[in-house]
Design an enzyme around this catalytic site. Structure first.
Site, short mmCIF file in Angstrom:
data_model
loop_
_atom_site.label_atom_id
_atom_site.label_comp_id
_atom_site.label_asym_id
_atom_site.label_seq_id
_atom_site.Cartn_x
_atom_site.Cartn_y
_atom_site.Cartn_z
N SER A 70 -4.33 45.28 23.80
CA SER A 70 -5.45 45.79 23.01
C SER A 70 -6.65 46.16 23.88
O SER A 70 -6.92 45.49 24.89
CB SER A 70 -5.88 44.72 22.00
OG SER A 70 -7.12 45.04 21.44
N TYR B 12 -8.89 51.99 21.53
CA TYR B 12 -9.83 52.35 20.46
C TYR B 12 -10.67 53.48 21.03
O TYR B 12 -11.19 53.37 22.16
CB TYR B 12 -10.69 51.15 20.07
CG TYR B 12 -9.99 50.20 19.13
CD1 TYR B 12 -9.47 50.66 17.92
CD2 TYR B 12 -9.85 48.85 19.43
CE1 TYR B 12 -8.82 49.79 17.05
CE2 TYR B 12 -9.21 47.97 18.55
CZ TYR B 12 -8.70 48.46 17.36
OH TYR B 12 -8.06 47.61 16.50
N THR C 255 -5.24 54.11 18.59
CA THR C 255 -5.24 53.62 17.21
C THR C 255 -6.18 54.46 16.36
O THR C 255 -7.36 54.61 16.70
CB THR C 255 -5.66 52.13 17.19
OG1 THR C 255 -4.69 51.40 17.93
CG2 THR C 255 -5.72 51.59 15.76
N LYS D 136 -1.07 55.56 17.10
CA LYS D 136 -0.77 54.34 16.32
C LYS D 136 -1.57 54.37 15.03
O LYS D 136 -2.80 54.45 15.05
CB LYS D 136 -1.13 53.10 17.13
CG LYS D 136 -0.91 51.78 16.39
CD LYS D 136 -1.16 50.59 17.31
CE LYS D 136 -0.85 49.27 16.64
NZ LYS D 136 -1.89 48.80 15.73
N HIS E 140 -2.03 48.83 10.54
CA HIS E 140 -2.82 47.81 11.22
C HIS E 140 -2.49 46.41 10.66
O HIS E 140 -3.36 45.54 10.57
CB HIS E 140 -4.32 48.12 11.06
CG HIS E 140 -5.13 47.83 12.28
ND1 HIS E 140 -5.64 48.82 13.09
CD2 HIS E 140 -5.54 46.67 12.85
CE1 HIS E 140 -6.33 48.28 14.07
NE2 HIS E 140 -6.28 46.97 13.96
C1 LIG Z 1 -5.45 39.42 14.51
C2 LIG Z 1 -5.02 40.84 14.69
C3 LIG Z 1 -5.70 41.63 15.60
C4 LIG Z 1 -5.28 42.95 15.80
N1 LIG Z 1 -5.90 43.70 16.76
C5 LIG Z 1 -5.50 44.98 16.97
C6 LIG Z 1 -6.09 45.75 18.00
O1 LIG Z 1 -6.94 45.30 18.75
N2 LIG Z 1 -5.67 47.04 18.14
C7 LIG Z 1 -4.70 47.58 17.32
O2 LIG Z 1 -4.35 48.75 17.47
N3 LIG Z 1 -4.10 46.84 16.37
C8 LIG Z 1 -4.47 45.56 16.18
N4 LIG Z 1 -3.84 44.81 15.23
C9 LIG Z 1 -2.71 45.38 14.48
C10 LIG Z 1 -1.39 45.12 15.22
O3 LIG Z 1 -1.32 45.88 16.40
C11 LIG Z 1 -0.18 45.50 14.37
O4 LIG Z 1 -0.32 46.80 13.89
C12 LIG Z 1 0.05 44.53 13.20
O5 LIG Z 1 -0.32 43.23 13.54
C13 LIG Z 1 1.51 44.53 12.78
O6 LIG Z 1 1.69 43.79 11.61
P1 LIG Z 1 2.21 42.26 11.56
O7 LIG Z 1 1.06 41.42 12.04
O8 LIG Z 1 2.50 42.07 10.13
O9 LIG Z 1 3.41 42.15 12.44
C14 LIG Z 1 -4.22 43.48 15.05
C15 LIG Z 1 -3.55 42.66 14.14
C16 LIG Z 1 -3.92 41.35 13.98
C17 LIG Z 1 -3.14 40.49 13.02
#
Ligand SMILES: Cc1cc2nc3c(=O)[nH]c(=O)nc-3n(C[C@H](O)[C@H](O)[C@H](O)COP(=O)(O)O)c2cc1C
Length: 405
Positions: free
Chosen positions: A149, A172, A198, A277, A301
């Site tokens: 990330s 981002y 993203t 994404k 997300h």
């Molecule tokens: C706590 C948390 C923080 C996340 N931070 C980011 C991030 O910094 N950048 C991003 O593109 N997606 C972020 N995501 C989304 C994840 O990349 C991903 O799309 C998502 O967690 C997939 O779903 P799942 O948690 O049900 O497996 C985050 C998700 C969670 C749960």
């Protein structure tokens, strides 16, 4: 009481609506008891990712747990992501020689042990002091793809060193292209082959569950975070590893004004492959190809952006149609079992991302917890391949799953 008396009593109770009610009530706690595993002594003892989740919940403070588990609004999309997988069944096939089953695959030139990858999650040190570095070490031993990330709490260079190989960088966009350019250059210098930009969070979100659980936390957020006037932690890019040496005054992580020409701008500014994404619509998949994207991740997300109520698995076939085989389509959201991975691949995904599950493993046992999550899901996925007679990723086809009527 004699045995006959006891049998008569049991027969009477079995016919009683009162007992039926009690039994249906008692099923819920029983199911929970089998999931709650306060006694896990090591990651190796976890039978499925839910045991690691329940263990992690006991060791992660409420505010951080809320950050991890939260969706947006009423968490409808978050739940939809998980539930969508149960609407498909696998079609088992017999008498296929499955003595050799190969899970490995290649994603943008990178040979990995399986199509399961670790999605970008910000601030992983909230769950373990080694954060993203521990995930990288696990990704190395399991030969898994890791996407780091922008909001990583460890430096990109430390993470690639622990991975002993490249990771993908999640971008981002920020609201300043000079900063975007610096982030891209740093990712190039670290050897990242791919930037995953993203695009599903253009202008804020309502992470209600996170806010609710913060109320339960008795610790003082200001001890570790920059806080707002009400004492709630707020984004402080200046302290984040990816923004060291960057003037963060007036900087925001995303910009609401971006349009499709941003992708061309990105492509012109970097040698990295550009994967978008957060695509959910067929038309956007077509536009992504038209604007030169090298790949797509179908994602909402993890239910943390738009409260659409629509699962990524439901969006996947349309996006695959829009991409029409011209660029690879990956997917994430709600994947909790190896059979889920199988179903996503059968619907046309090239690789399948997990977010929360590996963070549960990380919170529970650090590197070995992440390794355990990957091992569990890969084992379950292998068994799905065996049962469906697919000996390689290429042999997984739409014929091997059925949508429930
Ligand atoms: C706590 C948390 C923080 C996340 N931070 C980011 C991030 O910094 N950048 C991003 O593109 N997606 C972020 N995501 C989304 C994840 O990349 C991903 O799309 C998502 O967690 C997939 O779903 P799942 O948690 O049900 O497996 C985050 C998700 C969670 C749960």
């Amino acid at each position: 009481m004699t045995r006959i008396d006891r049998r008569a009593l049991l027969q009477f109770l079995a016919a009683s609506p009162v007992l039926a009610g009690l039994l249906s009530l008692s099923r819920a706690p029983l199911a929970k008891a089998s999931n709650a595993t306060p006694t896990l002594r090591s990651a190796a003892e976890a039978l499925d990712v839910f045991e690691l989740r329940d263990f992690a919940q006991q060791v992660v403070p409420p505010a951080h747990w809320g950050y991890l588990q939260s969706g947006v609004d009423g968490d409808v999309t978050l739940r939809a992501n998980e539930a969508a997988y149960s609407r498909y069944e696998l079609r088992g096939r017999r008498f296929v020689d499955v003595s050799h089953v190969d899970l490995s695959t290649t994603v943008f030139g990178m040979r990995v042990a399986s199509p399961i990858f670790c999605c970008p999650i910000g601030s992983l040190r909230a769950f373990n002091p080694d954060g993203e570095v521990a995930v990288a070490a696990a990704a190395r031993t399991q030969n898994a793809l890791q996407i780091l990330s922008t909001q990583s709490s460890c430096s990109l260079e430390d993470v690639t060193a622990a991975r002993r190989g490249p990771v993908w960088f999640q971008l981002y966009t920020t609201n300043r292209f000079d900063v975007t350019r610096k982030l891209l250059k740093r990712a190039e210098a670290a050897g990242c082959p791919v930037v995953a930009v993203t695009v599903d969070l253009p202008a804020g979100r309502n992470t209600e569950t996170a806010a609710r659980l913060r109320r339960e936390d008795t610790r003082t957020c200001s001890a570790c975070h920059v806080v707002d006037a009400r004492g709630n932690p707020r984004l402080s890019l200046a302290t984040e590893p990816m923004f060291q040496g960057i003037d963060t005054k007036g900087l925001a992580l995303t910009s609401p004004s971006l349009t499709w020409d941003f992708i061309k701008r990105l492509k012109d500014a970097t040698t990295l492959k550009v994967v978008i994404k957060g695509i959910e619509a067929r038309e956007d998949a077509e536009l992504a190809v038209e604007h030169g994207a090298d790949g797509i991740i179908v994602s909402n997300h993890g239910g943390r952006a738009l409260e659409s109520g629509r699962a990524t698995l439901e969006s996947l076939p349309g996006v695959v149609q829009g991409a029409a085989g011209r660029i690879p389509v990956l997917v994430d959201g709600g994947v909790r079992r190896g059979t889920d991975v199988y179903k996503a691949l059968a619907l046309g995904a090239s690789a399948v991302g997990i977010g929360r599950p590996y963070a549960w493993g990380l919170a529970a046992f650090g590197q070995s917890g992440v390794e355990r999550v990957l091992k569990i899901l890969n084992l379950e996925f292998r068994l799905a391949m065996v049962g469906c007679g697919a000996r390689s990723i290429r042999e997984i086809s739409a014929d091997s799953i059925i949508a429930k009527g």
